[in-house]
Design a protein around this motif. Structure first.
Motif, PDB file in Angstrom:
ATOM      1  N   ASP A  59       0.812  -1.220   0.000  1.00  0.00           N
ATOM      2  CA  ASP A  59       0.000   0.000   0.000  1.00  0.00           C
ATOM      3  C   ASP A  59       0.847   1.272   0.000  1.00  0.00           C
ATOM      4  OD1 ASP A  59       0.907  -0.399   2.619  1.00  0.00           O
ATOM      5  OD2 ASP A  59      -0.929   0.413   3.516  1.00  0.00           O
ATOM      6  N   TRP A  60       2.149   1.138  -0.016  1.00  0.00           N
ATOM      7  CA  TRP A  60       3.021   2.310  -0.059  1.00  0.00           C
ATOM      8  C   TRP A  60       2.986   2.945  -1.451  1.00  0.00           C
ATOM      9  CZ3 TRP A  60       8.257   1.929   2.907  1.00  0.00           C
ATOM     10  CH2 TRP A  60       8.005   1.728   4.269  1.00  0.00           C
ATOM     11  N   GLU A  61       3.117   4.245  -1.467  1.00  0.00           N
ATOM     12  CA  GLU A  61       3.106   4.987  -2.717  1.00  0.00           C
ATOM     13  C   GLU A  61       4.243   4.514  -3.638  1.00  0.00           C
ATOM     14  OE1 GLU A  61       2.774   9.636  -4.128  1.00  0.00           O
ATOM     15  OE2 GLU A  61       3.513   9.200  -2.113  1.00  0.00           O
ATOM     16  N   PHE A  62       3.917   4.344  -4.906  1.00  0.00           N
ATOM     17  CA  PHE A  62       4.862   3.947  -5.959  1.00  0.00           C
ATOM     18  C   PHE A  62       5.407   2.525  -5.808  1.00  0.00           C
ATOM     19  CE2 PHE A  62       5.319   8.657  -5.852  1.00  0.00           C
ATOM     20  CZ  PHE A  62       4.672   8.906  -7.047  1.00  0.00           C
ATOM     21  N   PHE A  63       4.790   1.722  -4.954  1.00  0.00           N
ATOM     22  CA  PHE A  63       5.279   0.357  -4.739  1.00  0.00           C
ATOM     23  C   PHE A  63       5.306  -0.442  -6.039  1.00  0.00           C
ATOM     24  CE2 PHE A  63       4.590  -4.131  -3.789  1.00  0.00           C
ATOM     25  CZ  PHE A  63       5.651  -4.377  -2.945  1.00  0.00           C
ATOM     26  N   SER A  64       4.206  -0.420  -6.773  1.00  0.00           N
ATOM     27  CA  SER A  64       4.164  -1.243  -7.992  1.00  0.00           C
ATOM     28  C   SER A  64       5.068  -0.685  -9.084  1.00  0.00           C
ATOM     29  CB  SER A  64       2.729  -1.396  -8.506  1.00  0.00           C
ATOM     30  OG  SER A  64       2.185  -0.137  -8.819  1.00  0.00           O
ATOM     31  N   GLN A  65       5.252   0.628  -9.131  1.00  0.00           N
ATOM     32  CA  GLN A  65       6.097   1.228 -10.162  1.00  0.00           C
ATOM     33  C   GLN A  65       7.585   1.066  -9.858  1.00  0.00           C
ATOM     34  OE1 GLN A  65       3.574   2.772  -8.538  1.00  0.00           O
ATOM     35  NE2 GLN A  65       2.571   4.287  -9.808  1.00  0.00           N
ATOM     36  N   TRP A  66       8.002   1.334  -8.618  1.00  0.00           N
ATOM     37  CA  TRP A  66       9.419   1.394  -8.298  1.00  0.00           C
ATOM     38  C   TRP A  66       9.938   0.158  -7.567  1.00  0.00           C
ATOM     39  CZ3 TRP A  66       9.088   7.008  -6.053  1.00  0.00           C
ATOM     40  CH2 TRP A  66       8.862   7.896  -7.090  1.00  0.00           C
ATOM     41  N   GLY A  67       9.044  -0.663  -7.032  1.00  0.00           N
ATOM     42  CA  GLY A  67       9.487  -1.853  -6.306  1.00  0.00           C
ATOM     43  C   GLY A  67      10.422  -2.746  -7.111  1.00  0.00           C
ATOM     44  N   PRO A  68      10.067  -3.068  -8.367  1.00  0.00           N
ATOM     45  CA  PRO A  68      10.986  -3.901  -9.156  1.00  0.00           C
ATOM     46  C   PRO A  68      12.358  -3.247  -9.377  1.00  0.00           C
ATOM     47  CG  PRO A  68       8.792  -3.961 -10.098  1.00  0.00           C
ATOM     48  CD  PRO A  68       8.774  -2.884  -9.043  1.00  0.00           C
ATOM     49  N   ASP A  69      12.385  -1.927  -9.532  1.00  0.00           N
ATOM     50  CA  ASP A  69      13.675  -1.247  -9.672  1.00  0.00           C
ATOM     51  C   ASP A  69      14.462  -1.291  -8.366  1.00  0.00           C
ATOM     52  OD1 ASP A  69      13.162  -0.634 -12.329  1.00  0.00           O
ATOM     53  OD2 ASP A  69      12.408   1.367 -11.880  1.00  0.00           O
ATOM     54  N   ASN A  70      13.753  -1.247  -7.233  1.00  0.00           N
ATOM     55  CA  ASN A  70      14.426  -1.404  -5.944  1.00  0.00           C
ATOM     56  C   ASN A  70      15.077  -2.779  -5.856  1.00  0.00           C
ATOM     57  OD1 ASN A  70      12.158   0.409  -3.674  1.00  0.00           O
ATOM     58  ND2 ASN A  70      13.418   1.157  -5.340  1.00  0.00           N
ATOM     59  N   VAL A  71      14.378  -3.806  -6.360  1.00  0.00           N
ATOM     60  CA  VAL A  71      14.947  -5.159  -6.390  1.00  0.00           C
ATOM     61  C   VAL A  71      16.226  -5.159  -7.224  1.00  0.00           C
ATOM     62  CG1 VAL A  71      14.593  -7.536  -7.186  1.00  0.00           C
ATOM     63  CG2 VAL A  71      12.747  -6.329  -5.990  1.00  0.00           C
ATOM     64  N   SER A  72      16.184  -4.535  -8.388  1.00  0.00           N
ATOM     65  CA  SER A  72      17.376  -4.472  -9.253  1.00  0.00           C
ATOM     66  C   SER A  72      18.526  -3.764  -8.559  1.00  0.00           C
ATOM     67  CB  SER A  72      17.056  -3.743 -10.560  1.00  0.00           C
ATOM     68  OG  SER A  72      16.122  -4.454 -11.311  1.00  0.00           O
ATOM     69  N   GLY A  73      18.220  -2.659  -7.894  1.00  0.00           N
ATOM     70  CA  GLY A  73      19.256  -1.911  -7.188  1.00  0.00           C
ATOM     71  C   GLY A  73      19.904  -2.732  -6.092  1.00  0.00           C
ATOM     72  N   MET A  74      19.071  -3.406  -5.304  1.00  0.00           N
ATOM     73  CA  MET A  74      19.612  -4.222  -4.220  1.00  0.00           C
ATOM     74  C   MET A  74      20.392  -5.406  -4.786  1.00  0.00           C
ATOM     75  SD  MET A  74      20.016  -4.296  -0.974  1.00  0.00           S
ATOM     76  CE  MET A  74      18.791  -3.159  -0.325  1.00  0.00           C
TER      77      MET A  74
END
Length: 132
Positions: free
Chosen positions: A110-125
């Motif tokens: 339910d966090w803002e931008f989760f669906s948009q940026w979550g996969p990029d966060n995975v890539s970054g990590m």
């Protein structure tokens, strides 16, 4: 008012603005309230933990809504949960694309931008954990 030099992984000139008399701190550019980080994040878990050592109740991010100490801790916890999920995938030999598709972290959906940026966060990590 105290200006505290607080370098982070992508900005060594970062600073915090600490208002001890008002029980507040302003943290710009890497910790948010109920919002995932933008894009392919850097680690910055240790930087968030260092901020937690200061005495404050209110937290003002550079973007989004004002929050509390608990919100800052929740944001750091998101990064730790993300790191744990990605590390488990790396140890299992999974590719970054497989992890982008499979890591859900439902507690933060339910966090803002989760669906948009979550996969990029995975890539970054993934990049952080697999860097040589």
């Amino acid at each position: 008012l105290k200006l505290i030099h607080h370098p982070i992984e992508h900005a060594d000139d970062n600073a915090l603005i600490y208002y001890p008399d008002d029980d507040s701190i302003m943290v710009v550019d890497f910790v948010l309230v109920n919002r995932v980080p933008f894009g392919a994040l850097a680690g910055e878990i240790d930087a968030a933990r260092a901020i937690e050592q200061l005495d404050f109740e209110y937290f003002v991010p550079g973007h989004g809504q004002i929050g509390t100490r608990a919100d800052l801790i929740a944001h750091r916890q998101y990064r730790e949960d993300l790191r744990a999920a990605v590390a488990a995938g790396v140890l299992a030999g999974r590719s970054v694309d497989e992890l982008r598709a499979s890591i859900k972290l439902e507690d933060y959906a339910d966090w803002e931008f989760f669906s948009q940026w979550g996969p990029d966060n995975v890539s970054g990590m993934y990049g952080i954990l697999t860097a040589k």
